[in-house]
Design an enzyme around this catalytic site. Structure first.
Site, PDB file in Angstrom:
ATOM      1  N   TYR A  63      50.574  31.794  37.969  1.00  0.00           N
ATOM      2  CA  TYR A  63      50.788  33.213  38.306  1.00  0.00           C
ATOM      3  C   TYR A  63      50.747  33.423  39.820  1.00  0.00           C
ATOM      4  O   TYR A  63      51.664  33.993  40.409  1.00  0.00           O
ATOM      5  CB  TYR A  63      49.715  34.034  37.607  1.00  0.00           C
ATOM      6  CG  TYR A  63      49.821  35.530  37.798  1.00  0.00           C
ATOM      7  CD1 TYR A  63      50.809  36.267  37.162  1.00  0.00           C
ATOM      8  CD2 TYR A  63      48.898  36.214  38.593  1.00  0.00           C
ATOM      9  CE1 TYR A  63      50.888  37.648  37.317  1.00  0.00           C
ATOM     10  CE2 TYR A  63      48.965  37.591  38.749  1.00  0.00           C
ATOM     11  CZ  TYR A  63      49.963  38.304  38.108  1.00  0.00           C
ATOM     12  OH  TYR A  63      50.031  39.678  38.265  1.00  0.00           O
ATOM     13  N   VAL A  78      38.934  45.949  31.962  1.00  0.00           N
ATOM     14  CA  VAL A  78      38.766  47.361  31.600  1.00  0.00           C
ATOM     15  C   VAL A  78      38.981  47.544  30.099  1.00  0.00           C
ATOM     16  O   VAL A  78      38.170  48.190  29.413  1.00  0.00           O
ATOM     17  CB  VAL A  78      39.738  48.255  32.416  1.00  0.00           C
ATOM     18  CG1 VAL A  78      39.703  49.694  31.906  1.00  0.00           C
ATOM     19  CG2 VAL A  78      39.378  48.211  33.908  1.00  0.00           C
ATOM     20  N   ASN A 101      38.844  45.175  27.754  1.00  0.00           N
ATOM     21  CA  ASN A 101      37.796  44.460  27.003  1.00  0.00           C
ATOM     22  C   ASN A 101      36.544  45.313  26.870  1.00  0.00           C
ATOM     23  O   ASN A 101      36.010  45.485  25.773  1.00  0.00           O
ATOM     24  CB  ASN A 101      37.417  43.151  27.718  1.00  0.00           C
ATOM     25  CG  ASN A 101      38.266  41.984  27.248  1.00  0.00           C
ATOM     26  OD1 ASN A 101      39.256  42.163  26.549  1.00  0.00           O
ATOM     27  ND2 ASN A 101      37.892  40.775  27.637  1.00  0.00           N
ATOM     28  N   PHE A 102      36.062  45.848  27.989  1.00  0.00           N
ATOM     29  CA  PHE A 102      34.802  46.619  27.959  1.00  0.00           C
ATOM     30  C   PHE A 102      34.949  47.866  27.086  1.00  0.00           C
ATOM     31  O   PHE A 102      34.053  48.199  26.301  1.00  0.00           O
ATOM     32  CB  PHE A 102      34.366  47.016  29.381  1.00  0.00           C
ATOM     33  CG  PHE A 102      33.821  45.883  30.224  1.00  0.00           C
ATOM     34  CD1 PHE A 102      33.749  44.583  29.738  1.00  0.00           C
ATOM     35  CD2 PHE A 102      33.370  46.129  31.530  1.00  0.00           C
ATOM     36  CE1 PHE A 102      33.246  43.541  30.527  1.00  0.00           C
ATOM     37  CE2 PHE A 102      32.854  45.100  32.316  1.00  0.00           C
ATOM     38  CZ  PHE A 102      32.803  43.801  31.824  1.00  0.00           C
TER      39      PHE A 102
END
Ligand code: NAD
Ligand code: UDP
Length: 313
Positions: A146, A189, A191-192
């Site tokens: 990436y 963000v 995930n949490f």
């Protein structure tokens, strides 16, 4: 009214950008292979009559039979678990995708903008990161497909300008979040928020003292549009991001403050080459584009949580 191609137009940033351009009255063509973008996003955008989808992989050359004024080249997976799952595809998307879209821009005499990334600074030795900093990137690590992919994309853009006088724009985006992210895309963000809503453990990688700067998506896409419409001899690269800097522990605490949950913080191993600190210097964007973000993290996080709660994820 312009004819505008947005590659990656059914992904997170692409959907938000297409919506902005459609609301301005342009004809928008999203070019997407649905690697991380979704048909659901395409369906949402189809409420606008001047929205069109071209299902296509930018690794292959693209021919279109209409005039093109502008190309926003976003196509590329951006979430680490996704771009690392298919690293050769990611590298090919970065190189061949940029090459094919630059060829299309040349053929159509269109202006073209690249969404590069703060990742090109790697593990930065200069803080905050200014555009003149050349970065500290591992060429052989799990993030390299990436990071190096975006570096060669930038190189191709500047070579097409030097060789063919193509109108190019290069933007380096710092971590962005907001509506139309995929809840399972693996970024911090989402995930949490997902973990807190489902009452699962909040997974902090490493000790949680690493930092990121989080930009709300409405601010970001307005910066992309301003860059596309800036004077021709301003090509960038220009940083776009919110200079507020937060540790992952601080981010987890905020999410726990806004979602009523039984979730607890747990610590998991830090993936290799995970940058320690990241914050944009946005002086250039502010001077050249008159741009600066207006949505603070707490406010943007609340909007994003509301978006996912309303969708009943
Ligand atoms: P995303 O994964 O949600 O969207 C990427 C889109 O590109 C998806 O719709 C995907 O299907 C499409 N795509 C991927 N490979 C393709 C290919 N070979 N051919 C056609 N379509 C392809 O990611 P995003 O967050 O919306 O990021 C968009 C762009 O912005 C990317 O170029 C990314 O590198 C850049 N960027 C994003 C962030 C961020 O925080 N969101 C930060 C830095 C840079
Ligand atoms: N991260 C974390 N828990 C997660 C997902 C990510 O602590 O569940 C960390 C990750 O290690 C990184 C930061 O959050 O330090 C941002 O990760 P993300 O994948 O969102 O973006 P990037 O690493 O590309 O900036």
């Amino acid at each position: 009214m312009k004819n505008i191609i947005v590659t990656g137009g059914c992904g997170f940033l692409g959907t938000n950008l297409c919506r902005l351009l459609l609301e301005q009255g342009h004809n928008v063509y999203a070019v997407d292979n649905f690697f991380t973008g979704t048909k659901e996003n395409a369906e949402f955008l189809k409420q606008y009559k001047s929205f069109n989808v071209i299902e296509h992989d930018v690794i292959e050359p693209l021919k279109v039979d209409f005039a093109v004024d502008e190309i926003y080249h976003l196509a590329c997976p951006a979430s680490p678990p996704y771009y690392q799952k298919e690293p050769i595809f990611t590298a090919k998307t970065s190189f061949c995708g940029a090459l094919n879209m630059l060829e299309l821009a040349k053929e159509k005499n269109a202006k073209i903008l690249l969404t590069s990334t703060s990742e090109i600074y790697g593990e930065p030795l200069v803080h905050p990161q200014v555009e003149t900093y050349r970065g500290n990137v591992n060429t052989i690590g799990i993030r390299s497909c990436y990071d190096e992919g975006k570096r060669i994309s930038e190189t191709l853009f500047f070579d097409y300008w030097r060789m063919y006088d193509l109108k190019i724009k290069v933007v380096r985006i710092f971590n962005t979040y907001g509506p139309f992210m995929q809840i399972d895309d693996g970024r911090v963000v989402t995930n949490f928020i997902r973990q807190a809503i489902y009452g699962e453990d909040i997974t902090i990688y490493g000790d949680g003292t690493q930092t990121r700067s989080f930009c709300y998506v409405d601010d970001l896409v307005s910066g992309l549009e301003k860059m596309m419409n800036s004077r021709d001899d301003f090509r960038g690269p220009v940083n776009l991001g919110n200079p507020g800097e937060f540790t992952m522990l601080e981010l987890a605490d905020m999410v726990l403050e806004y979602i009523d949950t039984k979730s607890k913080i747990v610590f998991r191993p830090l993936p290799s080459d995970d940058p320690t600190r990241r914050r944009p210097d946005i002086t250039l964007a502010s001077e050249e584009l008159g741009w600066k973000p207006g949505v603070a993290l707490r406010e943007g996080l609340k909007n994003t949580i509301k978006y996912f709660q309303e969708r009943g994820i």
